[in-house]
Design a protein around this motif. Structure first.
Motif, PDB file in Angstrom:
ATOM      1  N   UNK A  28      -1.459  -0.861   3.337  1.00 25.24           N
ATOM      2  CA  UNK A  28      -2.170  -0.922   2.067  1.00 25.24           C
ATOM      3  C   UNK A  28      -2.278  -2.332   1.516  1.00 25.24           C
ATOM      4  N   UNK A  29      -1.218  -3.125   1.673  1.00 24.82           N
ATOM      5  CA  UNK A  29      -1.218  -4.433   1.006  1.00 24.82           C
ATOM      6  C   UNK A  29      -0.478  -5.507   1.792  1.00 24.82           C
ATOM      7  N   UNK A  30      -0.456  -5.417   3.097  1.00 26.66           N
ATOM      8  CA  UNK A  30       0.155  -6.460   3.906  1.00 26.66           C
ATOM      9  C   UNK A  30       1.636  -6.647   3.632  1.00 26.66           C
ATOM     10  N   UNK A  31       2.101  -7.908   3.739  1.00 25.11           N
ATOM     11  CA  UNK A  31       3.522  -8.199   3.548  1.00 25.11           C
ATOM     12  C   UNK A  31       3.987  -7.833   2.146  1.00 25.11           C
ATOM     13  N   UNK A  50      -4.777  -6.566   2.898  1.00 23.05           N
ATOM     14  CA  UNK A  50      -4.794  -5.339   3.691  1.00 23.05           C
ATOM     15  C   UNK A  50      -5.206  -5.687   5.119  1.00 23.05           C
ATOM     16  N   UNK A  51      -4.266  -5.625   6.090  1.00 24.45           N
ATOM     17  CA  UNK A  51      -4.558  -6.088   7.452  1.00 24.45           C
ATOM     18  C   UNK A  51      -5.563  -5.240   8.213  1.00 24.45           C
ATOM     19  N   UNK A  52      -5.723  -3.988   7.841  1.00 22.29           N
ATOM     20  CA  UNK A  52      -6.619  -3.102   8.586  1.00 22.29           C
ATOM     21  C   UNK A  52      -7.859  -2.702   7.801  1.00 22.29           C
ATOM     22  N   UNK A  53      -7.986  -3.175   6.578  1.00 21.61           N
ATOM     23  CA  UNK A  53      -9.168  -2.897   5.781  1.00 21.61           C
ATOM     24  C   UNK A  53      -9.367  -1.423   5.482  1.00 21.61           C
ATOM     25  N   UNK A  54     -10.609  -1.044   5.317  1.00 22.09           N
ATOM     26  CA  UNK A  54     -10.940   0.336   4.947  1.00 22.09           C
ATOM     27  C   UNK A  54     -10.482   1.317   6.021  1.00 22.09           C
ATOM     28  N   UNK A  55     -10.620   0.941   7.283  1.00 20.22           N
ATOM     29  CA  UNK A  55     -10.197   1.839   8.369  1.00 20.22           C
ATOM     30  C   UNK A  55      -8.709   2.152   8.259  1.00 20.22           C
ATOM     31  N   UNK A  56      -7.913   1.140   7.926  1.00 24.26           N
ATOM     32  CA  UNK A  56      -6.474   1.349   7.781  1.00 24.26           C
ATOM     33  C   UNK A  56      -6.143   2.291   6.656  1.00 24.26           C
ATOM     34  N   UNK A  57      -6.867   2.153   5.533  1.00 31.26           N
ATOM     35  CA  UNK A  57      -6.622   3.035   4.391  1.00 31.26           C
ATOM     36  C   UNK A  57      -6.970   4.478   4.742  1.00 31.26           C
ATOM     37  N   UNK A  58      -8.095   4.673   5.411  1.00 30.10           N
ATOM     38  CA  UNK A  58      -8.503   6.039   5.789  1.00 30.10           C
ATOM     39  C   UNK A  58      -7.474   6.672   6.731  1.00 30.10           C
TER      40      UNK A  58
END
Length: 282
Positions: free
Chosen positions: A26-29, A176-184
């Motif tokens: 969600x928010x990296x480190x 967010x390291x994975x962007x929208x795909x990571x959130x989904x």
């Protein structure tokens, strides 16, 4: 350390990794650090206050030896045999047969049974159930189970945050390291994974408590018969219970065998009875 204990350690580590990893998605480190701080806060709160909350939630009333001599005597005998401190004894005014143990460690433990359980079981069967709960006390399973439920709940909360982050454009945040795909992915996978891990922890501890409880009372048949009666009794008189605490009870208090029960924190009662009966014939 036996196999079930090793499984518990593995799954607890996995649960923490999942929680902190979700924060990272969600928010990296920064998210990982925040998730770690939240996890530590959860552990602290769980350690000190979970037992009081659960007893209050089920309106459990403490009883003395004079008020419940048979129940008190069984618990006292099992505590002595298991070389455990005498836990506090509680009774819950509820017709649904069930029982649970709580407390952060054996010195601060409590066992509670419903009036429905006392009325349904014979003395030997009641002793088998209480031995199961004392096994939970010995293994500190209540703290482990409450921790697992709390962290799983926090993961689901983070998944909800992920949904709102997606709605408000959080997927474009450079942290967010994975962007929208990571959130989904987090929204879909994390809650399901947390539920499965929590279930695995609880089921391993239930099997272990059955085994240790049967050894403590010296009568696997009695515990097997008790589980059989409790299962039927719960179907006839399901108990209104908070879903976050059902892992603590000796039997899932919710009625039915719907899809939700595929994710039950309790192993199938038929398998538990089979294992206990195999112990009796071994």
């Amino acid at each position: 350390m036996n196999l079930n204990s090793m499984k518990t350690v593995f799954f607890m580590i996995l649960l923490m990794v999942l929680f902190i990893g979700l924060g990272g998605i969600l928010a990296g480190r920064t998210g990982m650090i925040i998730a770690f701080v939240i996890a530590m806060g959860i552990n602290f709160f769980t350690y000190w206050f979970s037992d009081k909350m659960v007893l209050k939630m089920y309106k459990a009333k403490p009883v003395t030896e004079n008020e419940a001599p048979e129940l008190y005597s069984i618990v006292q005998r099992l505590a002595t045999k298991g070389q455990l401190p005498m836990p506090k004894v509680y009774i819950i005014q509820n017709p649904s047969p069930n029982a649970f143990a709580t407390g952060r460690n054996p010195k601060h433990a409590a066992v509670a049974v419903t009036t429905g359980l006392k009325e349904l079981l014979t003395a030997d069967e009641l002793e088998g159930v209480l031995a199961h709960e004392m096994a939970h006390v010995h293994g500190r399973d209540i703290l482990i189970g409450t921790f697992a439920a709390t962290v799983a709940g926090a993961i689901m909360m983070l998944a909800d945050w992920a949904q709102w982050a997606l709605i408000f454009g959080g997927g474009d945040d450079e942290n967010n390291p994975l962007g929208i795909a990571g959130i989904i992915i987090a929204m879909i996978v994390a809650p399901l994974a947390a539920m499965m891990v929590q279930m695995a922890i609880s089921r391993s501890r239930e099997y272990l408590a059955d085994q240790k409880g049967a050894n403590l009372c010296g009568n696997p048949h009695a515990l097997a018969n008790a589980l059989r009666k409790i299962s039927a009794g719960v179907q006839k008189a399901p108990m209104k219970a908070n879903a976050a605490t059902t892992h603590m009870l000796i039997m899932n208090p919710l009625k039915g065998k719907n899809l939700a029960n595929l994710f039950s924190t309790h192993p199938p009662v038929e398998e538990r009875i089979k294992r206990l009966e195999n112990m009796a014939y071994a």
